[in-house]
Design a protein around this motif. Sequence first.
Motif, short mmCIF file in Angstrom:
data_model
loop_
_atom_site.label_atom_id
_atom_site.label_comp_id
_atom_site.label_asym_id
_atom_site.label_seq_id
_atom_site.Cartn_x
_atom_site.Cartn_y
_atom_site.Cartn_z
N ASN A 316 0.80 -1.22 0.00
CA ASN A 316 0.00 0.00 0.00
C ASN A 316 0.83 1.27 0.00
O ASN A 316 0.29 2.38 0.10
N GLY A 317 2.16 1.12 -0.09
CA GLY A 317 3.02 2.29 -0.13
C GLY A 317 3.06 3.07 1.17
O GLY A 317 3.20 4.31 1.15
N VAL A 318 2.96 2.38 2.29
CA VAL A 318 2.91 3.02 3.61
C VAL A 318 4.19 2.71 4.38
O VAL A 318 4.64 1.56 4.42
N GLU A 319 4.76 3.73 4.99
CA GLU A 319 5.91 3.56 5.88
C GLU A 319 5.40 3.37 7.31
O GLU A 319 4.56 4.15 7.78
N LEU A 320 5.92 2.38 8.01
CA LEU A 320 5.47 2.09 9.36
C LEU A 320 6.49 2.54 10.40
O LEU A 320 7.70 2.51 10.15
N ASP A 321 5.99 2.92 11.56
CA ASP A 321 6.85 3.20 12.70
C ASP A 321 7.63 1.93 13.04
O ASP A 321 7.02 0.85 13.13
N PRO A 322 8.94 2.00 13.22
CA PRO A 322 9.71 0.78 13.51
C PRO A 322 9.41 0.16 14.87
O PRO A 322 9.81 -0.97 15.13
N ARG A 323 8.69 0.89 15.72
CA ARG A 323 8.26 0.33 17.00
C ARG A 323 6.79 -0.06 16.90
O ARG A 323 5.98 0.62 16.27
N LEU A 324 6.45 -1.16 17.55
CA LEU A 324 5.07 -1.64 17.52
C LEU A 324 4.15 -0.64 18.22
O LEU A 324 4.54 -0.01 19.21
N PRO A 325 2.92 -0.50 17.74
CA PRO A 325 1.98 0.42 18.39
C PRO A 325 1.72 0.02 19.85
O PRO A 325 1.62 -1.17 20.17
N ASP A 326 1.59 1.01 20.71
CA ASP A 326 1.38 0.74 22.13
C ASP A 326 0.13 -0.10 22.37
O ASP A 326 0.11 -0.98 23.24
N SER A 327 -0.91 0.16 21.59
CA SER A 327 -2.17 -0.59 21.77
C SER A 327 -1.97 -2.08 21.51
O SER A 327 -2.53 -2.93 22.21
N PHE A 328 -1.14 -2.39 20.50
CA PHE A 328 -0.88 -3.78 20.18
C PHE A 328 0.01 -4.42 21.25
O PHE A 328 -0.24 -5.57 21.66
N VAL A 329 1.01 -3.69 21.72
CA VAL A 329 1.89 -4.21 22.76
C VAL A 329 1.10 -4.55 24.01
O VAL A 329 1.29 -5.62 24.63
N ARG A 330 0.18 -3.67 24.40
CA ARG A 330 -0.64 -3.94 25.58
C ARG A 330 -1.53 -5.17 25.37
O ARG A 330 -1.77 -5.93 26.32
N LYS A 331 -1.96 -5.37 24.15
CA LYS A 331 -2.87 -6.49 23.86
C LYS A 331 -2.14 -7.83 23.90
O LYS A 331 -2.68 -8.83 24.39
N VAL A 332 -0.89 -7.87 23.40
CA VAL A 332 -0.20 -9.16 23.28
C VAL A 332 0.68 -9.47 24.49
O VAL A 332 1.08 -10.63 24.67
#
Length: 383
Positions: A316-332
């Motif tokens: 999709n031509g999107v650059e991602l933050d190299p750190r995982l999103p906080d919301s995902f970290v809290r979930k996993v």
Amino acid sequence: MPVPRTALIYSPLFGSYSYGDDHPFKLQRYHLARDLMDAYGLLDLPEMEIRDCRPVDEQLVLSFHDAAYIDRLKEFSLSDEPRADFLFGLGDADCPVFKGLYECAALGAGATWEAARLVEEEGFEVAFNLAGGWHHAHRSRASGFSYLNDAVLAINWLVARGRRVVYLDIDAHHGDGVQEGFYDSDQVLTISLHESGIYFFPGTGFEEETGEGRGCGYTVNLPLIAHTDDAIYMKAFDEIVYPLIAAYDPDVIVTQIGADTFRTDPLTRLEITTHSYGYIMRKLKALKIPWVALGGGGYDLMNTARAWSIAWAVMNGVELDPRLPDSFVRKVKPLGYPHRALLDAMHWSEEQERNIALEAAEKSIARIKELIFPVIIGRYSPA
């Protein structure tokens, strides 16, 4: 309203079946990957759609699979009792039998067909089926966690419509079932980069396996030995895969983008990271060839979620933050995942092991250039 450029094929039924608690193939990884994509905002992009799917049509199933095998698969799928038929590869540790087995396999294959249809009929640039890539399923035998060969079925449909296809497999395991499907065809160029079958399942995929009849030269196998790292992997891709795809110039490219090549995968001994994986995704995107992507293997679930999120972002031509999103970290985190980073640094294996792996890769590259390049580069490149 413009046609969306990309489509993610996703059914709420993905992950609702189970191979068993102790089986390494965890279908729940589809949900984990989707959760990470969602946390990055990759599921509400302006030029993408999420599409549901239906089970694959049986007529298409029989374009590759033997009818007796399919009958037995359906029979076992209805049973609550453990069953086995080793003639068809059913009921062993790799390919267990469970209720709903056929429906599970047919849904994954239907999702791959839908991805191919969207690219072919609706003009999508990319369609990605997380639950695809069952590349070990043979004409009349289940193998390697695979029951229906979704890639072969979808490619058969594309070929019947007059399309020339490249099938690229970067899973750690050789795509033996797909090779079987097109070993005598010059309408499909199959390329597989994988851990060497000298000591690794499925024990096939050597350089001399190049096709037969009209398909001679259209099967490409690049076996890599243990401790192949990012730099070696990218070298193999750049010297073999990219020029062959460019020369063949297909109408559609179908890729199996399994993440079991990663250095922390529990079943494999390659040592690549998100560095080379992302590099290959970007190179494929740059080809601007209509692209059907299939999930494939990956037995470290976080590796798989990270890899497929990277792939979808690239598509999709999107650059991602190299750190995982906080919301995902809290979930996993309660699930036992300590991960904080999306991206890995480029990895180099230990010097002695790396030298051995590099020498083996260079020999394989040279052999493929000798066997394959005169056929593909010679035939399809402009004079």
